[in-house]
Motif scaffolding. Structure first.
Motif, PDB file in Angstrom:
ATOM      1  N   ILE A  54     -24.399  43.944 -56.055  1.00  0.00           N
ATOM      2  CA  ILE A  54     -24.128  42.875 -55.089  1.00  0.00           C
ATOM      3  C   ILE A  54     -25.076  42.944 -53.889  1.00  0.00           C
ATOM      4  O   ILE A  54     -25.677  41.953 -53.511  1.00  0.00           O
ATOM      5  N   SER A 167     -14.885  36.622 -63.546  1.00  0.00           N
ATOM      6  CA  SER A 167     -15.494  37.666 -62.712  1.00  0.00           C
ATOM      7  C   SER A 167     -16.961  37.341 -62.432  1.00  0.00           C
ATOM      8  O   SER A 167     -17.438  37.520 -61.309  1.00  0.00           O
ATOM      9  N   ASN A 171     -18.386  36.828 -58.717  1.00  0.00           N
ATOM     10  CA  ASN A 171     -19.407  37.703 -58.139  1.00  0.00           C
ATOM     11  C   ASN A 171     -20.587  36.919 -57.579  1.00  0.00           C
ATOM     12  O   ASN A 171     -21.136  37.271 -56.536  1.00  0.00           O
ATOM     13  N   LYS A 174     -19.375  35.415 -54.410  1.00  0.00           N
ATOM     14  CA  LYS A 174     -19.261  36.460 -53.391  1.00  0.00           C
ATOM     15  C   LYS A 174     -20.633  36.765 -52.768  1.00  0.00           C
ATOM     16  O   LYS A 174     -20.753  36.897 -51.548  1.00  0.00           O
ATOM     17  N   CYS A 175     -21.667  36.879 -53.612  1.00  0.00           N
ATOM     18  CA  CYS A 175     -23.011  37.163 -53.101  1.00  0.00           C
ATOM     19  C   CYS A 175     -23.464  36.070 -52.137  1.00  0.00           C
ATOM     20  O   CYS A 175     -24.044  36.355 -51.081  1.00  0.00           O
TER      21      CYS A 175
END
Length: 411
Positions: A54, A167, A171, A174-175
């Motif tokens: 990440i 997921s 992700n 989220k990044c």
């Protein structure tokens, strides 16, 4: 929504395996998008289209965004981001709904699409896109493109569902959020590329789009104007670089440079007397080797990629329907000899697709590397300014028009 004066700004963030690219486009509704900013940074936090680190990915996104902001002279707040990888699956689904007042309205199209999305999918997956392919009204046999305004009692839709791992989507989101940005939408990268490089004639006739990236080879099959199959193969340009690094015993960055500079995908294109200089590992002196043996190794890997593409096309059941042949795009499609090799192996017409429908930066508009980025801009502008006709009448604009609705229900 990003703004600049009276013009709308739109940002596409192509989060790839080898690099992250941010494109900034500005447009007035009804006019083509002008690309005014480009930022690119190598990406180390992705593998085969999935986030594996990440912090590293966040850093790459930040650099690309800063560079694009600087060039475009604007501040970026939200982006349309791409997603791909072998966790992405597709299935074709049907939905049926009664027509309330005897006449089909746009609300009915939304409802029948919701019905098509009511399929059992595992808890760790989610529907990324639901795309209407065509409609059936009562017992009419013919597939109807746009049933709005027609009279009937029941409406049926044939839809293409793109399903991804929750997921993987979380992700990527989220990044982007860690960079202080909002995700307007996550869009399947091959769908974006298709918007940027395919002509409406090709979609009507039947075409397979192959986006050759670094970590994944993404495939989309269009039949009768609508997407019929999509898939992602975990083998692409990276493997070619790895092969060169192994064969020449040279570090990966040097192998990448040799690939870009000297490699070709058809061994017969390299003459016997051509030779290239190869840097060695450690402090050993560089060596020379014939270009033809490099070409043989590269050709073998591209053959494997095209064999897998062909197998996927057979599996989809649409092999007989792609009469317009194949369009190659993405960074690994730029190598010389790729088109000839693909035509020879697949026995169909092949061309390299470069981004269309936008103006502005020359290095973006004519370059297959930016197909996904440009497609994100095109699809984003359609989501923000929906033109209501649902399924295209064969003009390029129609396809984007129908994209609007099936996003609404998703997020």
């Amino acid at each position: 929504m990003n703004r600049k004066g009276d013009k709308s700004l739109i940002v596409g963030l192509d989060i790839g395996t080898s690099k992250v690219t941010a494109l900034v486009g500005e447009y007035l509704p009804g006019q083509p998008i002008e690309v005014i900013g480009l930022g690119s940074h190598e990406s180390r936090g992705m593998r085969r289209g999935v986030v594996v680190d990440i912090d590293s990915t966040v850093q790459s996104i930040q650099r690309a965004i800063e560079e694009a902001e600087l060039m475009a002279g604007c501040e970026i707040r939200s982006v349309y981001a791409s997603i791909s990888g072998s966790h992405v699956q597709c299935r074709n689904s049907q939905g049926i709904a009664p027509i309330r007042d005897g006449e089909v309205s746009y609300a009915e199209l939304d409802r029948v699409l919701e019905a098509a999305k009511a399929v059992a999918i595992p808890a760790d997956q989610k529907i990324l896109h639901a795309i209407p392919r065509d409609y059936v009204l009562d017992d009419s046999q013919e597939g109807i493109r746009n049933p709005v305004g027609m009279t009937g009692v029941r409406l049926e839709v044939h839809a293409h569902l793109v399903i991804c791992a929750q997921s993987a989507a979380a992700n990527i989101t989220k990044c982007v959020q860690k960079c202080g940005l909002h995700v307007d939408d996550l869009i399947l990268s091959v769908l974006a590329s298709a918007n940027a490089v395919l002509t409406s004639d090709e979609r009507e006739l039947g075409v397979v789009l192959v986006d050759l990236g670094a970590g994944t080879t993404d495939i989309a099959v269009f039949v009768q104007g609508a997407i019929a199959h999509s898939a992602s193969l975990p083998i692409a340009g990276d493997k070619v670089t790895e092969d060169i690094a192994h064969m020449l015993r040279t570090p990966t960055p040097e192998a990448e440079q040799i690939k870009v500079r000297y490699a070709c995908a058809l061994a017969q294109m390299a003459t016997a007397e051509e030779s290239i200089q190869v840097p060695s590992v450690g402090d050993r002196p560089p060596r020379r080797m014939p270009r033809a043996s490099l070409a043989q190794a590269v050709q073998a890997r591209y053959e494997e990629i095209f064999e897998m593409v062909q197998a996927e096309l057979r599996r989809s059941g649409f092999e007989q329907h792609v009469r317009a042949g194949m369009v190659l795009t993405g960074g690994a499609a730029k190598m010389e000899g790729v088109v000839e090799l693909a035509e020879e192996m697949l026995q169909m017409p092949v061309r390299v697709g470069i981004p269309q429908h936008v103006t502005g930066l020359g290095e973006v508009v004519g370059n297959p590397v930016h197909a996904t980025g440009v497609g994100l801009l095109l699809m984003g502008s359609q989501i923000e300014n929906p033109r209501r006709p649902v399924i295209g009448t064969g003009r390029a604009s129609g396809f984007f028009g129908r994209i609007k609705n099936w996003y609404r229900g998703e997020f």
